[in-house]
Design a protein around this motif. Structure first.
Motif, PDB file in Angstrom:
ATOM      1  N   PHE B 393       0.842  -1.199   0.000  1.00 15.20           N
ATOM      2  CA  PHE B 393       0.000   0.000   0.000  1.00 15.20           C
ATOM      3  C   PHE B 393       0.879   1.252   0.000  1.00 15.20           C
ATOM      4  O   PHE B 393       1.669   1.462   0.922  1.00 15.20           O
ATOM      5  CB  PHE B 393      -0.857   0.050   1.273  1.00 15.20           C
ATOM      6  CG  PHE B 393      -2.137  -0.725   1.195  1.00 15.20           C
ATOM      7  CD1 PHE B 393      -3.262  -0.154   0.627  1.00 15.20           C
ATOM      8  CD2 PHE B 393      -2.226  -2.009   1.708  1.00 15.20           C
ATOM      9  CE1 PHE B 393      -4.454  -0.862   0.571  1.00 15.20           C
ATOM     10  CE2 PHE B 393      -3.415  -2.723   1.649  1.00 15.20           C
ATOM     11  CZ  PHE B 393      -4.537  -2.148   1.079  1.00 15.20           C
ATOM     12  N   VAL B 394       0.710   2.107  -1.009  1.00 25.63           N
ATOM     13  CA  VAL B 394       1.419   3.384  -1.005  1.00 25.63           C
ATOM     14  C   VAL B 394       0.825   4.244   0.113  1.00 25.63           C
ATOM     15  O   VAL B 394      -0.379   4.313   0.286  1.00 25.63           O
ATOM     16  CB  VAL B 394       1.268   4.101  -2.362  1.00 25.63           C
ATOM     17  CG1 VAL B 394       1.892   5.493  -2.300  1.00 25.63           C
ATOM     18  CG2 VAL B 394       1.896   3.282  -3.470  1.00 25.63           C
ATOM     19  N   GLY B 395       1.692   4.910   0.859  1.00 27.11           N
ATOM     20  CA  GLY B 395       1.212   5.774   1.939  1.00 27.11           C
ATOM     21  C   GLY B 395       1.060   5.028   3.240  1.00 27.11           C
ATOM     22  O   GLY B 395       0.791   5.637   4.274  1.00 27.11           O
ATOM     23  N   VAL B 396       1.188   3.706   3.209  1.00 27.34           N
ATOM     24  CA  VAL B 396       1.133   2.910   4.430  1.00 27.34           C
ATOM     25  C   VAL B 396       2.426   2.101   4.547  1.00 27.34           C
ATOM     26  O   VAL B 396       3.115   2.154   5.548  1.00 27.34           O
ATOM     27  CB  VAL B 396      -0.088   1.959   4.430  1.00 27.34           C
ATOM     28  CG1 VAL B 396      -0.132   1.169   5.738  1.00 27.34           C
ATOM     29  CG2 VAL B 396      -1.380   2.739   4.238  1.00 27.34           C
ATOM     30  N   GLU B 397       2.739   1.412   3.474  1.00 28.44           N
ATOM     31  CA  GLU B 397       3.901   0.520   3.514  1.00 28.44           C
ATOM     32  C   GLU B 397       5.065   1.021   2.651  1.00 28.44           C
ATOM     33  O   GLU B 397       6.143   0.439   2.666  1.00 28.44           O
ATOM     34  CB  GLU B 397       3.478  -0.878   3.060  1.00 28.44           C
ATOM     35  CG  GLU B 397       2.493  -1.491   4.026  1.00 28.44           C
ATOM     36  CD  GLU B 397       1.657  -2.611   3.426  1.00 28.44           C
ATOM     37  OE1 GLU B 397       1.011  -3.310   4.198  1.00 28.44           O
ATOM     38  OE2 GLU B 397       1.647  -2.771   2.196  1.00 28.44           O
ATOM     39  N   VAL B 398       4.823   2.052   1.900  1.00 21.28           N
ATOM     40  CA  VAL B 398       5.891   2.668   1.114  1.00 21.28           C
ATOM     41  C   VAL B 398       5.503   4.134   0.905  1.00 21.28           C
ATOM     42  O   VAL B 398       4.315   4.443   0.807  1.00 21.28           O
ATOM     43  CB  VAL B 398       6.096   1.919  -0.229  1.00 21.28           C
ATOM     44  CG1 VAL B 398       4.833   1.881  -1.041  1.00 21.28           C
ATOM     45  CG2 VAL B 398       7.213   2.552  -1.042  1.00 21.28           C
ATOM     46  N   GLY B 399       6.509   5.023   0.885  1.00 21.48           N
ATOM     47  CA  GLY B 399       6.221   6.446   0.668  1.00 21.48           C
ATOM     48  C   GLY B 399       6.079   6.739  -0.809  1.00 21.48           C
ATOM     49  O   GLY B 399       5.978   5.836  -1.635  1.00 21.48           O
ATOM     50  N   GLY B 400       6.060   8.022  -1.146  1.00 20.06           N
ATOM     51  CA  GLY B 400       5.964   8.407  -2.552  1.00 20.06           C
ATOM     52  C   GLY B 400       5.148   9.666  -2.677  1.00 20.06           C
ATOM     53  O   GLY B 400       4.298   9.948  -1.842  1.00 20.06           O
ATOM     54  N   CYS B 401       5.417  10.409  -3.745  1.00 24.02           N
ATOM     55  CA  CYS B 401       4.783  11.722  -3.887  1.00 24.02           C
ATOM     56  C   CYS B 401       3.335  11.591  -4.380  1.00 24.02           C
ATOM     57  O   CYS B 401       3.022  10.747  -5.206  1.00 24.02           O
ATOM     58  CB  CYS B 401       5.581  12.565  -4.872  1.00 24.02           C
ATOM     59  SG  CYS B 401       5.014  14.256  -4.940  1.00 24.02           S
ATOM     60  N   ALA B 402       2.451  12.417  -3.817  1.00 28.95           N
ATOM     61  CA  ALA B 402       1.065  12.483  -4.284  1.00 28.95           C
ATOM     62  C   ALA B 402       0.652  13.951  -4.362  1.00 28.95           C
ATOM     63  O   ALA B 402       1.216  14.796  -3.663  1.00 28.95           O
ATOM     64  CB  ALA B 402       0.153  11.729  -3.326  1.00 28.95           C
TER      65      ALA B 402
END
Lengths: 527, 494, 130
Positions: B393-402
């Motif tokens: 899950f992006v935002g839970v288990e891995v970061g990244g720009c949104a």
């Protein structure tokens, strides 16, 4: 063949939120010009607001090695860096955050607190990975938060009312020299594009008289006035009976001092997309041409606007603007302080740089425009100075105006801008023979738009006109160290707690995803 | 023992609240509690902890059952699917990070895909309207600090769809110039239903469904002080004049609009005129308009990555000819599916059957080879897909720009480790990209010629698929070919 | 029993959001989204009590949902199904060259279908497609 150091672009809008809005809301800008990838190149598209891929390929074709993104809203710094990262690594880049309407700056300068302003600037450059201080329509964009503007250097900003632009500009120069940043204060003054604005421009420029450059980077100016063309208008309206060029007055003033540089912002007579952090100006422009208008005001910091614009050679005013831009380049005595730009894409697209060189280097090309292309050529000769100028920029002067000069004013002359030993090894070779190719001005435009070779950091990027390597981009930013300043730290955390919609910890731009290959210039202002 | 992670960004909707606090177990593996989030956001964080979560790719068998496969098999399957397809549709891209979208763009370019994001069923009409008339807007903080007139127009129901919007940005915050919070603002809701948001409003204009254009037009008339008929869209003219006066008299007016206008007949024209109302208001005061984007937290980001810097168009991308083309209605996913124009479907970061594709399109997906890349346990898309690839899950288990609904980029945070051995979507896509390049024999660029030939063929055949084409009589075929040739505008570029 | 004509719209609800993030395969999702919200007057016309299963049909498809009283009303003449596979089964898919299906404002017929069950999301999609 002509060999020069690779080009250095001091001011172009090629990455960031407003450029992207321009791309996004103008599908027509891609009409008939999207192309498939070939060789190392990916697919590309766009004319006035090209995709990042085309931007980098264009720079390579024009033999450029460094480009400065001219306005980065701090809250959107991540966006700017994402674009810089995705721009093919052929070109080194940096970005200037905007400060001229920032609430911190307005509040500190209200009390003339230069040290606090400097501490805040140092903090913000670090947070946003920015390069220097940009100031757009000082005070005016904040006023635009209420639908108003600051038209002269002494107009007051609503609420922050004791902070007129005069204080903002001088305060930012003072803070810049306090920190000793590599680049000087980079200003886009009030009342851009308004007839009669040259007096405001002179008022702004005269603010620099009180300052001397203080830095370790060999920079000799304290103020860079960007796209001077838009700031040199006389008269009261755009009509040919009233409008007149005041480039001579403004450039003569700059010739009389030694601490100001500028870039031209030449109108190239194309359909283009205007974009600036000067929100009220774009609103005004949308009323002039009734085309679509995008605007974004950015909390506590700045604003911006975007409007497509057609510089139609069949109108008097577009032709006159074209003339004023070239005059700005022809009146200069010291070409190390006047740089050739089109304020891309505001006055013209990036791909038109070589055409501007042609006009500056050939009186014949200019006369041809006045006689054959512009509908009101004679009127323009009458209301502007273009008719009395027969100067032709030489190749040496061109090298100063496109490489050595910009590198010096950016504080990067120890890396870029000349062919002397010890620099970065950025070299461009153009298919232009200075002995034999002088007969036809078109050869100038062709040559400077089709570099035969480009070497970047000692690595061959363009070989016989083909891109053979994507290079290894560096993102330049300035890390200024200042003494601990608990008051500024408290102000920052307080503003984030109460007025920002992101938390302070989520504001910082960091990590490989945004700045893959940083080149950090350290500045020590603790003494 | 627990530890608290602060400044966590919520990866549910386009509001992108960034003040969440998450309590995790000491070993950093389990989420125990989520603070400050709305009910939906909290559920999303806790869903990732589900015991029945699928952690390895699965392939559907002949009998409809699932068989677990390795990620390498999944990469290989996906790459082959895309390379073999003549015109694959790569859809979704909204519940993932910008770096993943960037890698996806490269895959799309390599395999000459049609690419579309969830805007196509959400705010696509808005994107078209912005291309028509622009958009005077502001960041949400600017609204929190200045706005004293707040309009929620057209199915815009933040109480349900963006639960913390009103408290963080639009109605309740005590901003710099709005120190009295909700008391310093006048709230107007325009909605055919008396929604929970409408119940809070100072004024609720309960217009007839689908009459937004008429009412907005009437407001433009009223702003200019011209004559109106007695009723417009079921609203008496007195109320319209009053509303216009309220909007004009504010110091800073903001209009938020939702899918009531983007989905009703009129589509982009409904938004055109809402934007024109905002433009008009700027002649009297300061006004901004903001699309309530982001049922998926990063749909805005995919529009930025494609729309801006990679291809120049925000959605409905057709890369089949090797360069980017854009023509909603032609290159939009629902139209492509319904017209049988695509021959493989790749879905990432969205759930077209579950969320928002009409059944007619879903049936088409079911008939095609397809792969679904989704972290959820059993997304409905997997019911019609041949391959389901679970990712972190992006935002839970891995970061990244949104990107938030006002285009402000925010870096989401990693809170816990993904289950062991699970890939992130960026990692998975990178493997697919590498495999795609390998399959094409190390050639960097796709063999576009074959695609173009195929495309020409389709044009000459009136856009029909192979099967349909062959089912026509010989005379019909030749007459259609003649017709296509007589319309040079349909000819592909040389 | 009577069949009535109404104008159907759809959209988000917080229950839809929560149950979607909880898992679309779960019954909670069906209970949040497999519903049709109607005004009291509509129930009178339909001749049934609240919480009765009904069949909603349009020229584009047909689906069984549970009719419940309007939670965000009144909205006479309008029916509301939260966005999800149940709404998608009947909405107007025409895009009229905009790329956007016409999700809101689909004329539908509602009739009582007490004997029929509301399928869960996966079963519904499987039945429709496979």
């Amino acid at each position: 063949m002509t060999v020069m150091a690779a080009g250095v672009d001091v001011h172009a809008h090629v990455a960031g939120p407003k450029v992207n809005t321009g791309r996004n809301f103008r599908p027509e800008d891609k009409l008939f010009n999207t192309t498939a990838g070939s060789g190392l190149k990916r697919m590309e598209g766009g004319f006035s607001v090209p995709t990042v891929l085309r931007t980098a390929y264009l720079y390579a074709r024009m033999g450029f090695g460094f480009s400065m993104e001219a306005a980065m809203p701090p809250l959107y710094a991540r966006h700017t860096h994402e674009e810089i990262r995705d721009t093919p690594p052929i070109i080194d880049q940096g970005a200037l955050p905007v400060f001229g309407n920032n609430w911190f700056v307005l509040e500190y300068l209200k009390e003339n607190e230069i040290e606090n302003t400097a501490a805040y600037i140092a903090w913000l450059l670090n947070q946003t990975k920015g390069f220097g201080i940009k100031c757009v329509n000082p005070g005016g964009t904040e006023s635009w938060g209420w639908g108003m503007n600051c038209e002269t250097v002494d107009d007051v900003v609503p609420y922050f009312d004791v902070t007129p632009p005069r204080q903002i500009v001088s305060g930012l120069i003072a803070a810049n020299e306090y920190l000793g940043l590599p680049h000087c204060m980079h200003v886009h003054g009030n009342s851009l594009g308004e007839p009669g604005n040259y007096e405001i421009t002179l008022d702004t420029l005269k603010i620099a008289e009180d300052f001397k450059p203080q830095n370790d980077f060999g920079r000799e100016v304290v103020l860079h006035n960007t796209h001077l063309q838009f700031h040199c208008y006389g008269g009261e309206s755009y009509a040919s009976k009233s409008f007149e060029s005041k480039s001579k007055e403004v450039v003569n003033y700059i010739n009389s001092v030694d601490n100001i540089s500028y870039d031209l912002g030449v109108v190239t007579l194309d359909e283009t997309t205007t974009m600036t952090a000067d929100g009220p100006f774009e609103h005004h422009l949308s009323h002039m041409n009734n085309l679509k208008w995008a605007n974004t005001d950015v909390e506590l910091e700045t604003g911006s606007g975007i409007v497509p614009f057609i510089y139609n050679p069949k109108t008097f005013i577009a032709g006159a603007q074209w003339a004023v831009g070239l005059e700005c380049g022809l009146f200069i005595k010291d070409p190390m302080r006047a740089y050739i730009t089109t304020d891309a894409p505001n006055a013209g697209p990036l791909c038109r740089y070589p055409r501007v060189y042609k006009w500056l280097m050939s009186a014949k090309a200019r006369d041809d425009m006045l006689d054959n292309t512009l509908k009101y050529g004679d009127k323009i000769r009458e209301r502007c100075y273009i008719g009395e100028l027969d100067r032709e920029i030489s190749l040496y002067e061109l090298a100063m105006m496109t490489r050595a000069g910009p590198a010096k004013t950016l504080g990067l002359s120890h890396m870029f801008g000349s062919l002397k030993p010890g620099l970065e090894g950025d070299v461009a070779v153009y298919p232009y023979n200075p002995e034999t190719d002088t007969d036809d001005p078109e050869k100038i435009e062709y040559a400077f738009g089709n570099a035969a070779y480009l070497i970047k950091g000692g690595k061959l990027i363009v070989n016989e006109g083909e891109i053979v390597d994507m290079g290894n981009k560096r993102t330049f930013w300035v890390n200024a160290t200042v003494n601990d300043n608990p008051m500024v730290e408290r102000d920052i955390s307080e503003k984030f707690r109460r007025y920002y919609t992101v938390t302070q910890n989520n504001y910082t731009v960091e990590g490989e995803h945004y700045v893959r290959n940083p080149y950090v210039i350290e500045v020590d202002a603790t003494k | 023992m627990t530890k608290i992670i602060t400044d966590v960004v919520c990866p549910f909707c386009g509001t992108l609240c960034d003040d969440l606090e998450v309590a995790v177990s000491d070993d950093g593996e389990e989420i125990l509690e989520v603070y400050n989030a709305c009910a939906i956001g909290a559920t999303k964080f806790l869903h990732s902890q589900a015991k029945d979560r699928i952690t390895r790719p699965r392939m559907k068998q002949e009998d409809g059952s699932w068989k677990e496969v390795t990620y390498d098999d999944a990469v290989d399957y996906t790459a082959n699917l895309l390379v073999d397809a003549k015109k694959p549709l790569m859809y979704g891209w909204s519940s993932t990070s910008c770096p993943a979208q960037g890698v996806g763009s490269e895959i799309g370019e390599e395999v000459c895909a049609c690419m579309d994001n969830t805007a196509t069923v959400c705010h696509g009409s808005t994107l078209i309207a912005v291309q028509d008339v622009g958009v005077p807007s502001a960041t949400l903080g600017e609204i929190a600090n200045r706005a004293d007139r707040v309009v929620f127009w057209g199915g815009c129901n933040p109480a349900h769809a963006h639960p913390r919007h009103m408290s963080r940005y639009s109605i309740f915050p005590r901003g710099f110039f709005t120190g009295k919070g909700s008391k310093s603002r006048k709230m107007i809701v325009v909605d055919p239903r008396k929604t929970d948001t409408a119940k809070m409003a100072d004024v609720h204009l309960q217009l007839e469904q689908g009459r937004d254009y008429e009412l907005l037009s009437a407001i433009r008339v009223a702003i200019r002080g011209e004559e109106l008929p007695d009723f417009v869209a079921g609203i008496p003219k007195e109320e319209i004049y009053e509303t216009a006066e309220t909007l004009k008299s504010g110091r800073f007016t903001v209009i938020f609009f939702g899918m009531g206008v983007t989905h009703s007949l009129g589509k982009n024209h409904n938004i055109d005129i809402a934007i024109m109302v905002t433009r008009d208001l700027n002649d009297y005061t300061k006004a901004a308009i903001v699309a309530m984007r982001g049922g998926h937290y990063n749909v805005t980001g995919s529009g930025q990555v494609w729309g801006g810097w990679q291809f120049g168009f925000p959605f409905c991308l057709d890369l089949t000819r090797g360069f980017a083309r854009y023509n909603p209605g032609d290159s939009s996913s629902n139209d492509l599916l319904v017209r049988d124009e695509v021959d493989a479907v790749f879905v990432l970061g969205s759930d077209p059957p579950g969320a928002h594709f009409p059944v007619r399109s879903v049936k088409k997906i079911a008939q095609l080879p397809s792969v679904c890349i989704d972290p959820h346990i059993t997304p409905p898309t997997s019911a019609v897909s041949k391959m389901h690839v679970p990712v972190a899950f992006v935002g839970v288990e891995v970061g990244g720009c949104a990107y938030r609904m006002d285009n402000v980029p925010i870096e989401t945070r990693k809170v816990v480790e993904p289950p062991e051995g699970m890939l992130t979507d960026e990692e998975f896509l990178q493997k697919v990209l590498d495999r795609v390049r390998e399959l094409k024999g190390g050639q960097h660029n796709h063999d576009r010629v074959s695609h173009q030939k195929w495309f020409c063929l389709r044009l000459f055949r009136g856009g029909l698929t192979e099967t349909k084409w062959m089912s026509l009589s010989k005379t019909a075929r030749s007459s259609m070919q003649a017709m296509s040739q007589s319309r040079p505008s349909l000819m592909p570029l040389a | 029993m009577a069949a009535i004509q109404i104008n159907l719209i759809s959209g988000r609800t917080i229950q839809q959001g929560v149950s979607m993030e909880g898992g679309k395969e779960k019954l909670a999702y069906r209970d949040a989204c497999g519903i049709l919200e109607l005004d009291d007057a509509e129930f009178k016309r339909l001749g049934c009590f609240k919480n009765t299963n009904v069949r909603v049909s349009s020229e584009f498809g047909s689906v069984v949902v549970k009719a419940i009283g309007a939670t965000q009303g009144p909205h006479p003449g309008l029916g509301w199904i939260p966005m999800g596979p149940w709404a998608n089964a009947v909405v107007d898919p025409n895009t009229y060259s905009t790329g956007m299906p016409t999700f809101k404002g689909t004329p539908v017929t509602v009739e009582v279908a007490e004997e029929e069950t509301v399928l869960d999301a996966i079963a519904l999609i499987t039945e429709e497609c496979l």
